[in-house]
Design a protein around this motif. Sequence first.
Motif, PDB file in Angstrom:
ATOM      1  N   ALA A  38       4.015  17.860  31.445  1.00  9.12           N
ATOM      2  CA  ALA A  38       3.595  18.246  32.786  1.00  9.12           C
ATOM      3  C   ALA A  38       3.661  19.767  32.901  1.00  9.12           C
ATOM      4  CB  ALA A  38       4.490  17.586  33.823  1.00  9.12           C
ATOM      5  N   PRO A  39       2.930  20.357  33.844  1.00  8.08           N
ATOM      6  CA  PRO A  39       2.924  21.820  33.986  1.00  8.08           C
ATOM      7  C   PRO A  39       4.329  22.363  34.174  1.00  8.08           C
ATOM      8  CG  PRO A  39       1.174  20.866  35.293  1.00  8.08           C
ATOM      9  CD  PRO A  39       1.979  19.721  34.772  1.00  8.08           C
ATOM     10  N   GLY A  40       4.678  23.355  33.378  1.00  7.88           N
ATOM     11  CA  GLY A  40       5.968  24.009  33.517  1.00  7.88           C
ATOM     12  C   GLY A  40       7.140  23.231  32.953  1.00  7.88           C
ATOM     13  N   LYS A  41       6.843  22.119  32.275  1.00  9.51           N
ATOM     14  CA  LYS A  41       7.930  21.290  31.751  1.00  9.51           C
ATOM     15  C   LYS A  41       7.828  21.150  30.232  1.00  9.51           C
ATOM     16  CE  LYS A  41       8.823  18.613  35.898  1.00  9.51           C
ATOM     17  NZ  LYS A  41       9.083  17.269  36.448  1.00  9.51           N
ATOM     18  N   GLU A  42       8.887  20.613  29.655  1.00  6.79           N
ATOM     19  CA  GLU A  42       8.913  20.359  28.219  1.00  6.79           C
ATOM     20  C   GLU A  42       7.992  19.186  27.865  1.00  6.79           C
ATOM     21  OE1 GLU A  42      11.244  23.399  27.281  1.00  6.79           O
ATOM     22  OE2 GLU A  42      10.896  21.887  25.729  1.00  6.79           O
ATOM     23  N   ARG A  43       7.621  19.129  26.596  1.00  4.88           N
ATOM     24  CA  ARG A  43       6.872  17.985  26.109  1.00  4.88           C
ATOM     25  C   ARG A  43       7.851  16.833  25.860  1.00  4.88           C
ATOM     26  NH1 ARG A  43       2.278  18.854  21.615  1.00  4.88           N
ATOM     27  NH2 ARG A  43       1.823  20.451  23.197  1.00  4.88           N
ATOM     28  N   ASP A  44       7.650  15.738  26.569  1.00  4.63           N
ATOM     29  CA  ASP A  44       8.598  14.627  26.545  1.00  4.63           C
ATOM     30  C   ASP A  44       8.052  13.416  25.805  1.00  4.63           C
ATOM     31  OD1 ASP A  44       9.616  15.271  29.960  1.00  4.63           O
ATOM     32  OD2 ASP A  44      10.497  15.984  28.075  1.00  4.63           O
ATOM     33  N   PHE A  45       8.955  12.696  25.198  1.00  5.60           N
ATOM     34  CA  PHE A  45       8.612  11.468  24.489  1.00  5.60           C
ATOM     35  C   PHE A  45       8.169  10.387  25.461  1.00  5.60           C
ATOM     36  CE2 PHE A  45       8.755   8.169  21.436  1.00  5.60           C
ATOM     37  CZ  PHE A  45       9.411   7.092  22.005  1.00  5.60           C
ATOM     38  N   VAL A  46       7.154   9.611  25.044  1.00  5.57           N
ATOM     39  CA  VAL A  46       6.694   8.482  25.839  1.00  5.57           C
ATOM     40  C   VAL A  46       6.902   7.177  25.079  1.00  5.57           C
ATOM     41  CG1 VAL A  46       4.693   7.392  26.940  1.00  5.57           C
ATOM     42  CG2 VAL A  46       4.994   9.878  27.067  1.00  5.57           C
ATOM     43  N   ALA A  47       6.347   7.096  23.868  1.00  2.00           N
ATOM     44  CA  ALA A  47       6.424   5.849  23.099  1.00  2.00           C
ATOM     45  C   ALA A  47       6.124   6.131  21.639  1.00  2.00           C
ATOM     46  CB  ALA A  47       5.438   4.823  23.644  1.00  2.00           C
ATOM     47  N   ALA A  48       6.622   5.249  20.771  1.00  5.97           N
ATOM     48  CA  ALA A  48       6.326   5.332  19.346  1.00  5.97           C
ATOM     49  C   ALA A  48       6.185   3.931  18.781  1.00  5.97           C
ATOM     50  CB  ALA A  48       7.410   6.103  18.606  1.00  5.97           C
ATOM     51  N   ILE A  49       5.441   3.845  17.680  1.00  7.71           N
ATOM     52  CA  ILE A  49       5.206   2.542  17.047  1.00  7.71           C
ATOM     53  C   ILE A  49       5.335   2.696  15.542  1.00  7.71           C
ATOM     54  CG2 ILE A  49       2.691   2.903  16.987  1.00  7.71           C
ATOM     55  CD1 ILE A  49       2.433  -0.148  17.602  1.00  7.71           C
ATOM     56  N   VAL A  62       8.973   4.752  31.297  1.00 11.96           N
ATOM     57  CA  VAL A  62       7.703   4.028  31.170  1.00 11.96           C
ATOM     58  C   VAL A  62       7.879   2.583  30.728  1.00 11.96           C
ATOM     59  CG1 VAL A  62       6.559   6.207  30.618  1.00 11.96           C
ATOM     60  CG2 VAL A  62       7.205   4.644  28.763  1.00 11.96           C
ATOM     61  N   LYS A  63       9.101   2.187  30.442  1.00 15.21           N
ATOM     62  CA  LYS A  63       9.346   0.816  29.978  1.00 15.21           C
ATOM     63  C   LYS A  63       8.845  -0.188  31.000  1.00 15.21           C
ATOM     64  CE  LYS A  63      13.356   1.197  26.996  1.00 15.21           C
ATOM     65  NZ  LYS A  63      14.813   1.133  26.916  1.00 15.21           N
ATOM     66  N   GLY A  64       8.152  -1.196  30.511  1.00 14.30           N
ATOM     67  CA  GLY A  64       7.625  -2.226  31.391  1.00 14.30           C
ATOM     68  C   GLY A  64       6.290  -1.877  32.007  1.00 14.30           C
ATOM     69  N   ARG A  65       5.867  -0.633  31.895  1.00 11.60           N
ATOM     70  CA  ARG A  65       4.571  -0.210  32.466  1.00 11.60           C
ATOM     71  C   ARG A  65       3.578   0.203  31.385  1.00 11.60           C
ATOM     72  NH1 ARG A  65       4.255   4.222  35.563  1.00 11.60           N
ATOM     73  NH2 ARG A  65       6.005   5.277  34.561  1.00 11.60           N
ATOM     74  N   PHE A  66       4.080   0.813  30.311  1.00 10.80           N
ATOM     75  CA  PHE A  66       3.220   1.307  29.235  1.00 10.80           C
ATOM     76  C   PHE A  66       3.399   0.440  27.993  1.00 10.80           C
ATOM     77  CE2 PHE A  66       3.014   6.109  30.515  1.00 10.80           C
ATOM     78  CZ  PHE A  66       2.628   5.746  31.792  1.00 10.80           C
ATOM     79  N   THR A  67       2.322   0.302  27.218  1.00 11.51           N
ATOM     80  CA  THR A  67       2.371  -0.435  25.963  1.00 11.51           C
ATOM     81  C   THR A  67       1.652   0.366  24.885  1.00 11.51           C
ATOM     82  OG1 THR A  67       2.344  -2.549  27.140  1.00 11.51           O
ATOM     83  CG2 THR A  67       1.804  -2.585  24.796  1.00 11.51           C
ATOM     84  N   ILE A  68       2.362   0.607  23.787  1.00 11.46           N
ATOM     85  CA  ILE A  68       1.765   1.276  22.643  1.00 11.46           C
ATOM     86  C   ILE A  68       1.367   0.215  21.616  1.00 11.46           C
ATOM     87  CG2 ILE A  68       4.001   1.667  21.508  1.00 11.46           C
ATOM     88  CD1 ILE A  68       2.844   4.335  20.470  1.00 11.46           C
ATOM     89  N   VAL A  77      -4.424   4.483  17.471  1.00 12.71           N
ATOM     90  CA  VAL A  77      -3.255   4.093  18.242  1.00 12.71           C
ATOM     91  C   VAL A  77      -3.630   4.180  19.719  1.00 12.71           C
ATOM     92  CG1 VAL A  77      -2.273   6.438  18.246  1.00 12.71           C
ATOM     93  CG2 VAL A  77      -0.784   4.465  18.620  1.00 12.71           C
ATOM     94  N   TYR A  78      -3.108   3.229  20.493  1.00 11.46           N
ATOM     95  CA  TYR A  78      -3.445   3.139  21.911  1.00 11.46           C
ATOM     96  C   TYR A  78      -2.195   3.286  22.759  1.00 11.46           C
ATOM     97  CZ  TYR A  78      -7.625   0.941  19.939  1.00 11.46           C
ATOM     98  OH  TYR A  78      -8.755   0.678  19.212  1.00 11.46           O
ATOM     99  N   LEU A  79      -2.416   3.712  23.997  1.00  8.43           N
ATOM    100  CA  LEU A  79      -1.362   3.690  25.000  1.00  8.43           C
ATOM    101  C   LEU A  79      -1.960   3.092  26.266  1.00  8.43           C
ATOM    102  CD1 LEU A  79       1.632   4.462  25.517  1.00  8.43           C
ATOM    103  CD2 LEU A  79       0.762   6.548  26.624  1.00  8.43           C
ATOM    104  N   GLN A  80      -1.610   1.839  26.522  1.00 12.81           N
ATOM    105  CA  GLN A  80      -2.035   1.174  27.738  1.00 12.81           C
ATOM    106  C   GLN A  80      -1.049   1.530  28.842  1.00 12.81           C
ATOM    107  OE1 GLN A  80      -4.684  -0.973  28.599  1.00 12.81           O
ATOM    108  NE2 GLN A  80      -3.839  -0.789  30.657  1.00 12.81           N
ATOM    109  N   MET A  81      -1.549   2.113  29.922  1.00 17.02           N
ATOM    110  CA  MET A  81      -0.688   2.584  31.004  1.00 17.02           C
ATOM    111  C   MET A  81      -1.051   1.839  32.283  1.00 17.02           C
ATOM    112  SD  MET A  81      -0.680   6.673  30.201  1.00 17.02           S
ATOM    113  CE  MET A  81      -2.391   6.878  30.654  1.00 17.02           C
TER     114      MET A  81
END
Length: 125
Positions: A38-49, A62-68, A77-81
């Motif tokens: 996000a603007p002005g923030k660090e690059r954060d982990f979302v998901a890995a497979i 993102v648990k329960g909302r996103f699927t890698i 590789v996909y990220l369903q959000m």
Amino acid sequence: QLQASGGGSVQTGGSLTLSCVVSGRTFSEFVMGWFRQAPGKERDFVAAISRSGGNTVYADSVKGRFTISRDSAKNTVYLQMNSLKPEDTAVYYCAAGRSMTTLATYKYKEQYDYWGQGTQVTVSS
């Protein structure tokens, strides 16, 4: 080369699917991950497979909302959000890592060898 796509603008509660195509390298040798910044923030982990696709790990936010997921036939590789929130607004990056370590270590940017160019996701309230 990693080419991410699928970003866009949605309203709260909406869904998007991001894709990342790997070319020029052997897809199956990589653990694949998604990060966001996000603007002005660090690059954060979302998901890995994992390489086989049999194991996944997610950020708590993102648990329960996103699927890698991954498709070896398409080198993608996909990220369903789903159930997107305004706080999910960020540039999303896919990444590929070769290190033979546990999947949990792929929560850290330093584990990745290659990065895509990013795709913007904007969630409005």
